[in-house]
Write a protein that holds these residues in place. Sequence first.
Motif, PDB file in Angstrom:
ATOM      1  N   UNK A  88       3.517  -6.400  -2.181  1.00 44.05           N
ATOM      2  CA  UNK A  88       3.021  -5.033  -2.076  1.00 44.05           C
ATOM      3  C   UNK A  88       2.061  -4.730  -3.376  1.00 44.05           C
ATOM      4  N   UNK A  89       1.229  -3.967  -2.921  1.00 41.41           N
ATOM      5  CA  UNK A  89      -0.083  -3.676  -3.987  1.00 41.41           C
ATOM      6  C   UNK A  89      -0.150  -2.307  -4.258  1.00 41.41           C
ATOM      7  N   UNK A  90       1.144  -1.462  -4.754  1.00 46.35           N
ATOM      8  CA  UNK A  90       1.148   0.114  -4.608  1.00 46.35           C
ATOM      9  C   UNK A  90      -0.021   0.800  -5.621  1.00 46.35           C
ATOM     10  N   UNK A  91      -0.585  -0.084  -6.399  1.00 50.69           N
ATOM     11  CA  UNK A  91      -1.397   0.584  -7.547  1.00 50.69           C
ATOM     12  C   UNK A  91      -2.824   0.282  -7.233  1.00 50.69           C
ATOM     13  N   UNK A  92      -3.252  -0.133  -5.890  1.00 48.48           N
ATOM     14  CA  UNK A  92      -4.368  -0.650  -5.485  1.00 48.48           C
ATOM     15  C   UNK A  92      -5.199   0.459  -5.718  1.00 48.48           C
ATOM     16  N   UNK A 123     -18.721  -2.311  -9.777  1.00 45.12           N
ATOM     17  CA  UNK A 123     -18.868  -2.365  -8.340  1.00 45.12           C
ATOM     18  C   UNK A 123     -17.382  -3.035  -7.770  1.00 45.12           C
ATOM     19  N   UNK A 124     -16.762  -2.625  -6.761  1.00 43.90           N
ATOM     20  CA  UNK A 124     -15.375  -3.293  -6.296  1.00 43.90           C
ATOM     21  C   UNK A 124     -15.666  -3.400  -4.911  1.00 43.90           C
ATOM     22  N   UNK A 125     -14.748  -4.563  -4.659  1.00 40.63           N
ATOM     23  CA  UNK A 125     -14.434  -4.916  -3.168  1.00 40.63           C
ATOM     24  C   UNK A 125     -13.101  -5.192  -3.086  1.00 40.63           C
ATOM     25  N   UNK A 126     -12.428  -4.931  -1.731  1.00 42.56           N
ATOM     26  CA  UNK A 126     -10.961  -5.204  -1.856  1.00 42.56           C
ATOM     27  C   UNK A 126     -10.808  -6.261  -0.539  1.00 42.56           C
ATOM     28  N   UNK A 127     -10.033  -7.260  -0.740  1.00 44.70           N
ATOM     29  CA  UNK A 127      -9.783  -8.147  -0.116  1.00 44.70           C
ATOM     30  C   UNK A 127      -8.457  -8.468   0.473  1.00 44.70           C
ATOM     31  N   UNK A 128      -8.414  -8.191   1.693  1.00 45.45           N
ATOM     32  CA  UNK A 128      -6.862  -8.051   2.313  1.00 45.45           C
ATOM     33  C   UNK A 128      -6.653  -8.306   3.669  1.00 45.45           C
ATOM     34  N   UNK A 129      -5.663  -9.121   4.040  1.00 48.75           N
ATOM     35  CA  UNK A 129      -5.236  -9.168   5.484  1.00 48.75           C
ATOM     36  C   UNK A 129      -4.835  -7.691   5.953  1.00 48.75           C
ATOM     37  N   UNK A 130      -4.432  -6.881   5.022  1.00 47.65           N
ATOM     38  CA  UNK A 130      -3.543  -5.710   5.475  1.00 47.65           C
ATOM     39  C   UNK A 130      -4.571  -4.601   5.718  1.00 47.65           C
ATOM     40  N   UNK A 131      -4.775  -4.037   6.737  1.00 49.25           N
ATOM     41  CA  UNK A 131      -5.807  -2.753   7.200  1.00 49.25           C
ATOM     42  C   UNK A 131      -5.291  -1.743   6.412  1.00 49.25           C
ATOM     43  N   UNK A 132      -3.882  -1.495   6.037  1.00 54.01           N
ATOM     44  CA  UNK A 132      -3.648  -0.276   5.278  1.00 54.01           C
ATOM     45  C   UNK A 132      -4.147  -0.361   3.864  1.00 54.01           C
ATOM     46  N   UNK A 152      -7.826   0.424   3.933  1.00 53.73           N
ATOM     47  CA  UNK A 152      -8.028   1.538   4.069  1.00 53.73           C
ATOM     48  C   UNK A 152      -7.916   2.346   2.763  1.00 53.73           C
ATOM     49  N   UNK A 153      -7.000   1.981   2.047  1.00 56.18           N
ATOM     50  CA  UNK A 153      -6.507   2.599   0.747  1.00 56.18           C
ATOM     51  C   UNK A 153      -7.740   2.360  -0.199  1.00 56.18           C
ATOM     52  N   UNK A 154      -8.115   1.040  -0.229  1.00 56.77           N
ATOM     53  CA  UNK A 154      -9.141   0.656  -1.042  1.00 56.77           C
ATOM     54  C   UNK A 154     -10.589   1.774  -0.790  1.00 56.77           C
ATOM     55  N   UNK A 155     -10.803   1.773   0.501  1.00 54.40           N
ATOM     56  CA  UNK A 155     -12.127   2.384   0.852  1.00 54.40           C
ATOM     57  C   UNK A 155     -11.890   3.748   0.523  1.00 54.40           C
ATOM     58  N   UNK A 156     -10.600   4.374   0.596  1.00 52.32           N
ATOM     59  CA  UNK A 156     -10.721   6.007   0.314  1.00 52.32           C
ATOM     60  C   UNK A 156     -10.671   6.023  -1.332  1.00 52.32           C
ATOM     61  N   UNK A 157     -10.155   5.077  -2.121  1.00 58.25           N
ATOM     62  CA  UNK A 157     -10.236   5.135  -3.539  1.00 58.25           C
ATOM     63  C   UNK A 157     -11.901   4.838  -3.875  1.00 58.25           C
ATOM     64  N   UNK A 158     -12.742   4.508  -3.119  1.00 55.92           N
ATOM     65  CA  UNK A 158     -14.063   4.404  -3.524  1.00 55.92           C
ATOM     66  C   UNK A 158     -14.686   2.842  -3.468  1.00 55.92           C
TER      67      UNK A 158
END
Length: 463
Positions: A152-156, A169-178, A181-187
């Motif tokens: 789990x990555x609850x503090x993503x 600048x930030x990228x999120x690298x995950x196999x999880x679509x959720x 999506x959380x990373x994108x919504x956070x900016x």
Amino acid sequence: MREHLVFVTGRLAKTRLEKIAASLPPERFAWTIADAGVKVAALMTEAIIRNRVQVPEGATRVILPGRCRADTAALSAHFGLPVERGPDEIVDLPVFLGLAGRKVDLSRHAVRIFSEIVDAPRLSPEAILVRAKDLAGRGADVIDLGGLPDTPFPHLADSVRLLKSEGLRVSVDSFSIDELRQGAQAGADFLLSLNEETLDLAFETEAVPVLVPLRPDDLPSLDRAIDRMQRAGRPFIADPILEPIHFGFAASLVRYHETRRRHPDIAMMMGTGNLTELTEADSLGITALLMGVCSELAIGNVLIVQVSNHTRRTVEEHDAARRVMYAAKADAALPKGYGRALLALHDKRPYTQTPDEIAMLAAEVRDPNYRVAVAEDGVHIYNRDIHKTGRDAMAFFPDLGVEGDGAHAFYLGGELTKAELAWRLGKRYVQDEPLDWGCAMDAEVEDTTRFKAPGHTRHSGKP
């Protein structure tokens, strides 16, 4: 217009400098050697140069020894001419003067470095920020927050917002679509990675997606994802996926080439970790080669990772390699002659003096302080009383007469060991200076207007 150069030097280096200066093309350079009246050029001070050096009429530039500690701006004002600090070694003077055919500029590059924090789910946002700032300081352009399978990555979202608040600048690298999506919504600025089956997420956010094939060997699926993004007029980066050696490496290189052939103008990415991390070889050479591939194929993004200790300098290696490859490509040249950053173990020109030149210098010494030098025949140590040559640092000890001087023996042991290492590896050696390991080790930042603090080169015991 022919330049008239004034080389400021000391007595010991004058003969060698004359030999090098005489080899300069006369149609480009006239030259004068100004003897500052000191034995060792590196010991001349700004006051000595002001008081003793006379600049001839018609001179256009004054060049100081590389290790001279003086304020070049103040001397320029004094002489009314440009004053520059030349190379540390006389043998490098032709390169310094541009006779290598080009002026090296490593200030530019065309590759963006994504540096992954692979254990981000196990770190607090504050710990992630500390790691991110370190990576950015070493050359990373984008901090990649890597997700872990079944972790789990609850503090993503909080982590993304914290890094963005610090200007990263930030990228999120995950196999999880959720998680994506959380990373994108956070900016988050980028999402790694989407394929044709998960591409709908790219239309829910302003984050730029990195597109990958459904399977590494399924290039048509990447083409379809690219086509969809192009028809929508949305930005994206395509990554055909680099595979490890013996598990599809050669075929993956072909896919990168084919993707560029099919799509000449798209942004592309290469993840280098499958080579640097999964090959037990010094990563610098592997990185240089892969960055050469990126340069040829105009791949403007690389995803890097550091897990194994042997890749601990991967950010610095990619940063150095992207600059060298950019400069070489701009010059339409081979990546040769662009500095020493990619040469960690061996130097191209390791020896700055011949055995005969060292012997001539040794014959001029009139004091008991030991000098250490390295030439093709081994390590040299000399003062007014002895001149010994060998290849084993410890074998010199019986001849040095320092049995009763622990501090001096300690210094000489360390210095001779460093010299032996330089000789065995074919590296440049300079007494009292660290060996140059290229981008494999941070270089010391020096104040070139001041002398270094006194060392232990003098005898500390009784005369």
